[in-house]
Scaffold this motif. Structure first.
Motif, mmCIF file in Angstrom:
data_model
loop_
_atom_site.group_PDB
_atom_site.id
_atom_site.type_symbol
_atom_site.label_atom_id
_atom_site.label_comp_id
_atom_site.label_asym_id
_atom_site.label_seq_id
_atom_site.Cartn_x
_atom_site.Cartn_y
_atom_site.Cartn_z
ATOM 1 N N GLU C 617 -23.814 -34.562 -47.142
ATOM 2 C CA GLU C 617 -25.409 -34.295 -47.095
ATOM 3 C C GLU C 617 -25.389 -32.472 -47.095
ATOM 4 N N MET C 618 -24.367 -32.086 -46.939
ATOM 5 C CA MET C 618 -24.680 -30.505 -47.108
ATOM 6 C C MET C 618 -24.036 -30.040 -48.222
ATOM 7 N N THR C 623 -30.925 -33.431 -57.241
ATOM 8 C CA THR C 623 -32.437 -32.840 -57.259
ATOM 9 C C THR C 623 -32.219 -31.456 -56.980
ATOM 10 N N GLY C 624 -31.201 -31.127 -56.078
ATOM 11 C CA GLY C 624 -31.062 -29.651 -55.815
ATOM 12 C C GLY C 624 -30.640 -28.853 -56.924
ATOM 13 N N SER C 651 -45.957 -32.759 -30.142
ATOM 14 C CA SER C 651 -45.902 -31.666 -29.087
ATOM 15 C C SER C 651 -44.857 -30.470 -29.481
ATOM 16 N N HIS C 652 -45.645 -29.783 -30.436
ATOM 17 C CA HIS C 652 -44.999 -28.423 -30.959
ATOM 18 C C HIS C 652 -43.770 -28.772 -31.746
ATOM 19 N N PHE C 653 -43.137 -29.974 -31.669
ATOM 20 C CA PHE C 653 -41.968 -30.216 -32.403
ATOM 21 C C PHE C 653 -42.277 -30.987 -33.911
ATOM 22 N N ARG C 654 -41.896 -30.412 -34.874
ATOM 23 C CA ARG C 654 -41.979 -31.176 -35.867
ATOM 24 C C ARG C 654 -40.978 -32.220 -36.274
ATOM 25 N N THR C 655 -41.400 -33.524 -36.277
ATOM 26 C CA THR C 655 -40.631 -34.618 -36.393
ATOM 27 C C THR C 655 -40.315 -34.885 -37.799
ATOM 28 N N ALA C 656 -41.089 -34.741 -38.682
ATOM 29 C CA ALA C 656 -40.696 -35.141 -40.102
ATOM 30 C C ALA C 656 -41.545 -34.204 -40.947
ATOM 31 N N ILE C 657 -41.087 -33.917 -42.258
ATOM 32 C CA ILE C 657 -41.727 -33.266 -43.453
ATOM 33 C C ILE C 657 -41.446 -34.417 -44.596
ATOM 34 N N ARG C 658 -42.583 -34.846 -44.973
ATOM 35 C CA ARG C 658 -42.120 -35.873 -46.258
ATOM 36 C C ARG C 658 -42.760 -35.190 -47.325
ATOM 37 N N ARG C 659 -42.031 -35.004 -48.384
ATOM 38 C CA ARG C 659 -42.571 -34.743 -49.586
ATOM 39 C C ARG C 659 -42.193 -35.659 -50.779
#
Lengths: 544, 266, 716
Positions: C617-618, C623-624, C651-659
């Motif tokens: 995954e690195m 798509t990239g 609480s200040h920590f982003r746990t997921a970004i969904r796009r």
């Protein structure tokens, strides 16, 4: 709610005492209502202690109502329990708060405060890794300072670690992968480092992306973790001073002053005025040189070869100047607790003043030229913005914070040493918080440092350059110095014999790397080195 | 943009003439302590005792300085029994040991050596001094030394710092990724002896070291000219150096990292 | 009975016989039986068309004479034979491929029914091409649509498959209804004669407005089938959901029927009304090409990507037909002939490589279990034959010399450059713009198929399934190898193919086109026009005559002459290119062997910045890889796609970004959705009348309508 604009210290204490109520026990000053405050004191340290369950409430009162800034979490193992010291400071009234929380070493659980003061996040993660302290409700503990080759449950800063056989390596290393949060089909991470770029320090970054635009950055630091704090334990002050100077050589003077300041507080001595004045000159010289070095990287990151070379010439001239007046290009070995190792003669100071004035005009000319170079500005304007609100919440310091209009230069907010005696100078504040604002802050600080040197160098008091002897004493203190990168705090705990029992280095790079993700968000990949350069942070200083 | 062109064009040339002739500008080097004959045995042992890192040894009235352990703390600067010498050509080649036999740099590489730096946990001043080499004052490119970002293109691994445990694997991977023939130059006292950061806990003081070292440049940090000197030695171009001090040659392993500096007569 | 007729009957017998026998067999035998019956039928029909083409003969069969409608007849001329050749090229490998491929469906889906429909599809398709009159054509066309939609819905229990089948059927129906109306009116103009020839004859008397109406109805009706814009969005939604062997047919053969319709009815039947219809076809084609390849480039589902690329290729064919129509209207017959030749040649190429690529995608799907390129990777080591053949297909479709795609793309672009001979400036500008679009499309095609191959077959496996994949069996390898060889032959043998096509469809492309494109360098005494002797000898001095007397051909060089104002001659020879490439590769190999004889290569892990282990995954994802294209064409894609972004913070920590990205189908929204909504509303209204509780009202409605009809009849 407390009026945070109180400038007179004595009247601030009762208000604070009223706000905190019964949730804390006042330890010093014992009677906050009638505390004797000497006018000559640079600052007042309030020592409080509280039960772990009251901690969030107290921290909320301190940071949100009383406008205190978070400085550090310094755990210390004492017998069968941990004393976790939470340090806060406030410019108004020159107050410092040391909040002591005692927890049992067998079940060391403390409530996390990073949801309230987000600046504490990395301090808590670090304490979890090194001391085994558990911060309940902190969502991200584990694998921070110690990497995958360390077995879980090995906490090198614990006393018990010293007696155990040195079997730290997990063999084979545990599998590790960055914690990605981008949930988009085809999302992947671009790994950078730890060995990358031409001269870059060892660190690793994972850029979460779906190609082209990077959504966010996951840093992995502590590749350079040399356990300076651990090595210092049980060593003499002289030995520790060597480490404090050398763990981050480009800010050696600032850290040496910071450490010396803490030692001088414990031993209750003041270095002679001449020593303090020369320390100030050295620190400002170092700041100029450091900022020039950052600006050189900044110019280099955009491929501006000519300005980069011009700045390089100035930087090397400053290095040579340092060597001529201090005997060392990075001014190692000059600052010692109690003063200076050697006097610097007046003719040398004359040289310093002249050279810095020459540099000042050259730097100003360079800056004015850069301001009219559109290809240069295009790469910085609007790039890597750190919004003020988040900058505040993450407690960022130094030029990075000032570029976002967050004041807090310790030289002004909590003047130490000879900074009491120099004419007031303005704090270099900018509002945009982008790369260009950071560059402007750097140039302004070069200018104001040069001005400080000009105003001070030729009128420093005569006298001894050091105390003849330092009376050894035990105790603990926090040194606070504005290093080139921002506020540095050294927590020093001395045994009565004069050996260092515990050293805690809270460095501006550590504080600011924590906020780097604010800038490194939704950016084009090619802007990454530019953002790194404008932050100008040191990995060695952060990793320790 | 035109401004930059002209301001670059009309800038004075500042580049050092070293190694064609010695660099004598003040402030290019902090100098180094060298052993000498003290007035008395007592003075010699006092000199040895005052060194916080034990780099000074006393043999009768003579003092010796182990430069690879010196951290330039300036404590001995006015110490009787120790001389301070303002030179910079103090890099040293290490004769190949049995376990490691790197060939001398072939002719074709002498004027085009590509260097990959590996930061094994150094303080940033060492890296800053290396960085100065690529900048106008020292400009190592004119001598045919280049920094490359990829170890695949590198001939020389420049190691700085005491090699932390966390960097051990990366250092090995970098060395393995370099094509043969390859050489290693250790820059800074901590890369050689671990110095004040050497410990069993967090740095890997392996003997033999993780990568076989060919040339050492002691100093904390070594000034750019000393590093340049080290590179010239590595490239086998001692002949081009200004005829000042002789090239120190140190005995082979097992105490590989303890490089003694040559005895300099005052 | 002639030999082609015998093969024709045999082919029909195999198909229909197979379709009857198959449902009786046990399920384990179905794949093998499908492969045997199908390939036999396809081979027979291939033989029929090949024999007809080689013999320059045609076949006419009178089926039956119906009262009122007239005689239904089959007529297989050059054009029909050529199209049925492309049918065979697509069907034969697909049937063979079914043997191994269909086994994955056993026990899960009704493979017997599918096999029957799939077998019947071939003769139906053939009958569409063979139809000599309107009624036969429309009848078999509808059967074809029905059978094709039935093959799509094999995996009917999976969510989008059923709707996809309906979508396919409804879009085809919509197109053919328009065509039906147009054809019936045309038959009306010819006095009720339904034969194509009779209609063609009558069209010369039709007025221009009617010609325009016919053109628009026929072109847009058939372009629906071909998947040209604006009605193209059904294609990438329907084709990928079919089983791979059926997808290969749908994209490799069935879309060609749209082209067949346009050529048969628009180009041949309708007389020219000036350059404007041609320009419309040209613009539609160029837009299709560009939009198709743009969406293909950013797609990471390998079959969807191929479906989008089908739109692109249909666009290129349409561009050529459009050019041919314009050139005809402008009285440039040689150029028009060249354009028709290129259109047909490109269609042939497309059938070959698209079938190949779909079979490759099917193999990947079968052996990895996913079509998502983000989860593939490193398959070349595990599936070397599939990988190598897929690579050839990808190179061919990306127009890399010396493969077949290159020849036709080169000729297309060269033809566009010839627009300078058209007097109208507007025409030239449109040609230039379309040419730019096509050139951009050609570049994007390289990106697209580089990504398809590299992300599937190179790098690290990005999923466990990809790491565990194994090579496909012989029934997949053999047809793919054959098709890869065909791609090479169609490319290298361009100087044989062009005269062949020109001979096959003399009504579209006369021999002047051949003479212009493939000059007779091998002839000892070339006929004088169109080349002067010194021109020929000039070329011969640089080697154009090499091989004369040994190789039976007119020459090995394809020429494209500039016009009067641009007297440059563009020459190209895939044959020589192939030889030179082979020589360079051989020489390189020999050099490496010589130079590196003594030294040995050091093999190490890839340099990953000193990381301990580089995880899949690195590495670049599909798509990239194509995301720069998405970013560059942001404004374009924002119309066709919607992006939703959600961030979860704790609480200040982003746990997921969904796009998430979803397709918008602009044309469907603007034009088709209102039609669908109206249709639904009307049927609701009618349904209210049907309600049993108001049966009296229903009867009253009938009465009222009857009355109205009588009154209207009276008044008229």
């Amino acid at each position: 709610m407390i009026d945070s604009n109180l400038s007179a210290t004595p009247s601030a204490l009762p208000a604070l005492a009223a706000a905190l109520g019964n949730s804390v026990v006042w330890q010093a000053p014992a009677d906050p209502l009638h505390a004797p405050i000497a006018a000559a004191d640079n600052f007042v340290t309030i020592v409080l202690s509280c039960e772990p369950e009251n901690l969030p409430l107290v921290v909320r009162t301190l940071t949100e109502d009383a406008d205190f800034r978070f400085a550090a979490i310094i755990p210390c193992e004492e017998g069968s329990s941990f004393i976790v010291a939470y340090w806060f400071y406030r410019s108004a009234g020159h107050l410092r708060v040391k909040l002591r929380v005692r927890v049992d070493a067998a079940a060391p659980t403390v409530p996390s405060i990073s949801a309230i003061a987000h600046a504490a996040d990395w301090h808590e993660r670090q304490a979890e890794d090194l001391f085994g302290l558990i911060f309940s409700s902190h969502p991200k503990l584990g694998d921070f300072v110690l990497h995958e080759q360390w077995r879980e449950g090995v906490n090198p800063m614990r006393r018990q670690f010293d007696h155990a056989p040195l079997a730290t390596d997990a063999d084979p290393p545990m599998p590790w992968s960055p914690e990605t949060i981008l949930e988009t089909p085809g999302a992947f991470v671009m790994p950078i480092g730890p060995v990358y770029s031409d001269y870059a320090e060892s660190a690793q970054f994972f850029l979460e992306t779906v190609g082209e635009d990077v959504v966010r950055m996951i840093p992995r630091f502590f590749y350079k973790y040399r356990a300076v704090e651990k090595l210092a334990e049980g060593q003499s002050i002289a030995q520790v001073l060597l480490k404090v100077e050398r763990f981050s050589g480009t800010s050696a003077v600032a850290h040496a002053i910071c450490f010396s300041q803490a030692v001088e507080q414990i031993t209750a001595v003041d270095p002679p005025p001449r020593a303090q004045a020369i320390r100030l000159l050295l620190a400002e010289l170092e700041r100029i040189r450091h900022h020039l070095s950052v600006l050189s990287d900044v110019c280099h990151s955009t491929g501006m070869i000519v300005p980069s070379a011009q700045v390089d010439i100035l930087e090397e001239q400053m290095l040579r100047l340092s060597c001529r007046i201090g005997g060392h290009r990075y001014l190692y070995g000059l600052v010692i607790p109690g003063g200076l190792r050697r006097n610097i003669e007046d003719d040398q100071l004359q040289l310093l003043a002249d050279e810095v004035q020459r540099l000042r005009s050259q730097a100003a000319e360079l800056f004015s030229q850069l301001q009219f170079t559109s290809s240069f500005l295009d790469r910085f304007e609007g790039v890597g913005i750190t919004p003020l609100e988040k900058t505040k919440n993450l407690g960022l310091v130094g030029p990075v914070a000032r570029a976002s209009n967050l004041a807090g230069d310790l030289r002004i907010a909590m003047p130490y040493g000879y900074y009491h005696h120099i004419p007031a100078f303005p704090e270099a504040l900018e509002t945009e918080g982008d790369g260009y604002a950071r560059i402007r802050v750097l140039f302004h600080e070069i200018d104001s440092s040069a001005e400080i040197i000009r105003a001070t160098a030729l009128s420093i008091p005569p006298g001894e350059h050091a105390l003849t002897a330092l009376t050894l004493a035990g105790g603990e203190a926090l040194g606070a110095v504005e290093a080139p990168n921002g506020a540095a705090f050294h927590g020093v705990n001395l045994a009565p014999s004069g050996t260092v029992r515990r050293l805690a280095l809270i460095t501006p790079s550590f504080t600011n790397w924590h906020g780097f993700h604010l800038a490194a968000e939704n950016f084009a990949f090619q802007d990454f080195p530019i953002m790194m350069a404008t932050f100008g942070l040191s990995m060695a200083e952060s990793d320790r | 943009m035109a401004n930059w062109f002209f301001s670059g064009l009309f800038s004075r040339v500042v580049t050092t003439r070293y190694p064609a002739s010695p660099e004598i500008a003040p402030g290019t080097t902090p100098g180094r302590p060298v052993g000498q004959q003290a007035n008395s045995e007592l003075a010699a042992s006092a000199a040895a005792a005052m060194c916080p890192v034990g780099a000074i040894g006393a043999h009768g009235r003579d003092t010796t300085v182990t430069l690879s352990q010196c951290v330039h703390c300036q404590a001995c600067r006015q110490q009787p029994g120790i001389a301070w010498q303002n030179d910079y050509q103090w890099a040293a080649a290490i004769p190949p040991s049995d376990s490691h036999r790197s060939q001398p740099v072939p002719r074709a590489f002498k004027k085009s050596l590509h260097i990959r730096i590996v930061d094994g946990g150094s303080c940033d001043s060492v890296l800053n001094e290396i960085k100065q080499l690529g900048k106008p004052f020292y400009n190592m490119h004119k001598l045919g030394f280049f920094i490359t970002p990829s170890p695949r293109h590198a001939d020389v691994l420049m190691l700085t710092g005491p090699v932390t445990r966390h960097m051990e694997a990366a250092l090995k991977a970098t060395y393995d990724a370099m094509p043969h023939p390859k050489w290693v130059i250790a820059v800074g006292s901590c890369a050689i002896s671990g110095c004040v950061f050497g410990s069993d806990l967090m740095t890997a003081l392996h003997s033999p070291p993780i990568v076989p070292i060919d040339v050492v440049v002691p100093g904390c940090p070594p000034p750019p000219l000393a590093i340049l000197h080290g590179l010239m030695i590595l490239a086998g171009r001692e002949g081009e150096l200004p005829p000042e001090p002789a090239i120190p040659v140190v005995p082979a392993d097992p105490e590989l990292r303890k490089v003694t500096s040559p005895e300099m007569s005052p | 009975m002639s030999v082609p007729e015998i093969f024709l009957l045999l082919g029909l017998a195999f198909s229909i016989g197979g379709a009857i026998v198959l449902p009786l067999l046990t399920e384990t035998l179905v794949p093998r039986a499908l492969a045997i019956f199908g390939s036999a039928a396809a081979a027979c029909l291939l033989a029929t068309s090949a024999l007809l083409l080689l013999g320059h003969s045609s076949l006419t069969i009178h089926l039956v004479t119906l009262p009122l409608l007239g005689t239904l007849r089959l007529h297989i001329g050059g054009l029909s034979a050529f199209f049925s050749l492309t049918l065979g090229i697509s069907f034969l490998p697909a049937y063979l491929f079914s043997d191994g491929y269909m086994r994955r469906y056993q026990g899960h889906f009704r493979t017997r029914n599918f096999a029957s429909f799939f077998l019947l599809l071939l003769p139906t398709c053939f009958m569409v091409l063979a139809a000599g009159d309107v009624i036969t054509f429309l009848l078999f066309w509808r059967i074809m649509s029905l059978l094709a939609s039935l093959t799509i819905v094999l995996e009917n229990t999976r969510e989008p498959v059923g709707p996809a089948g309906y979508l396919f059927l409804s879009m085809n129906e919509a197109g053919i209804i328009v065509v039906t109306v147009a054809l019936l009116i045309m038959a009306g103009f010819s006095g009720g004669h339904i034969g194509f020839a009779a209609i063609a004859a009558s069209m010369h008397n039709v007025s221009a407005p009617w010609r325009w109406i016919f053109f628009l109805m026929l072109f847009f009706g058939f372009s629906t089938k071909a998947g040209l814009v604006p009605v193209s969005s059904w294609l990438p939604r329907a084709h990928p959901l079919a089983p791979a062997n059926a997808s290969a047919i749908l994209s490799g053969a069935l879309v060609n029927f749209g082209i067949y319709g346009i050529i048969r009815f628009v180009a041949i039947l309708l007389p020219s009304t000036g350059p404007l219809p041609g320009l419309i076809v040209l613009i539609v084609g160029a837009l299709s090409a560009l939009i198709g390849i743009l969406f293909a480039t950013i797609e990471s589902d390998i079959k969807k990507m191929l479906a989008h690329s089908t739109i692109e290729n249909m666009g290129i064919i349409a561009v050529n037909i459009g050019m041919a129509l314009v050139f005809t209207a402008e009285h440039l017959p040689v150029l028009a002939s060249i354009a028709y030749i290129v259109a047909l040649y490109h269609m042939l190429n497309h059938s070959a490589y698209k079938t190949l690529l779909f079979l490759g995608a099917g193999s990947i799907d079968q052996h990895v279990g996913t079509r998502n390129m983000n989860r593939l990777g490193g398959l070349l080591k595990r599936m070397p034959v599939i990988g190598a053949t897929f690579l050839i297909g990808a190179l061919a479709i990306a127009a890399m010399p010396p493969l077949n795609g290159f020849v036709t793309e080169w000729l297309t672009l060269q033809n566009i450059l010839r627009s300078e001979e058209i007097p109208s400036a507007l025409c030239r500008v449109i040609f230039a713009l379309c040419g730019t679009g096509l050139a951009l499309g050609a570049a994007l095609a390289v990106t697209c198929f580089l990504k398809a191959f590299a992300m599937s077959f190179l790098g690290m496996p990005r999923s466990q399934n990809a790491a565990d994949a194994r090579e496909a069996d012989f029934s997949a390898k053999a047809p793919m190898l054959a098709l890869a060889a065909l791609c090479l032959v169609l490319g290298v043998g361009a100087t044989w193919i062009i005269p062949g096509i020109s001979r096959a469809v003399p009504q579209l492309a006369d021999h002047h086109a051949t003479a212009a494109l493939v000059p007779p360098f091998f002839a000892a005494h070339p006929p004088n026009p169109p080349f002067k002797p010194q021109f020929i000898s000039g070329f011969k001095t640089i080697g154009a005559g090499v091989g004369a007397g040994v190789i039976p051909a007119r020459g090995l060089v394809i020429l494209h002459q500039g016009g009067k104002s641009n007297p440059v001659v563009y020459a190209m020879s895939t044959f020589y290119m192939a030889i030179i490439l082979a020589l360079i590769m051989a020489a390189t190999w020999v050099m490496i062997r010589l130079v590196c004889r003594r030294s040995r290569a050091a093999i190490g892990a890839p340099w990953a910045g000193g990381m301990r282990d580089l995880a899949p995954e690195m590495t670049y994802s599909a798509t990239g890889f194509s995301n720069p294209v998405r970013v560059i064409f942001q404004t374009f894609f924002s119309a066709g796609q919607r992006e939703d972004s959600k961030v979860a913070v704790e609480s200040h920590f982003r746990t997921a970004i969904r796009r998430e990205q979803s397709d918008v189908y602009l044309f469907d929204r603007i034009f088709l959705a209102p039609i669908a909504i109206c249709a639904v509303a009307i049927s609701r209204l009618l349904a209210r009348i049907h309600r049993p509780s108001v049966v009296n009202a229903y009867a009253a409605w009938v009465f009222v309508i009857l009355l109205v009809a009588l009154v209207v009849n009276r008044l008229l």
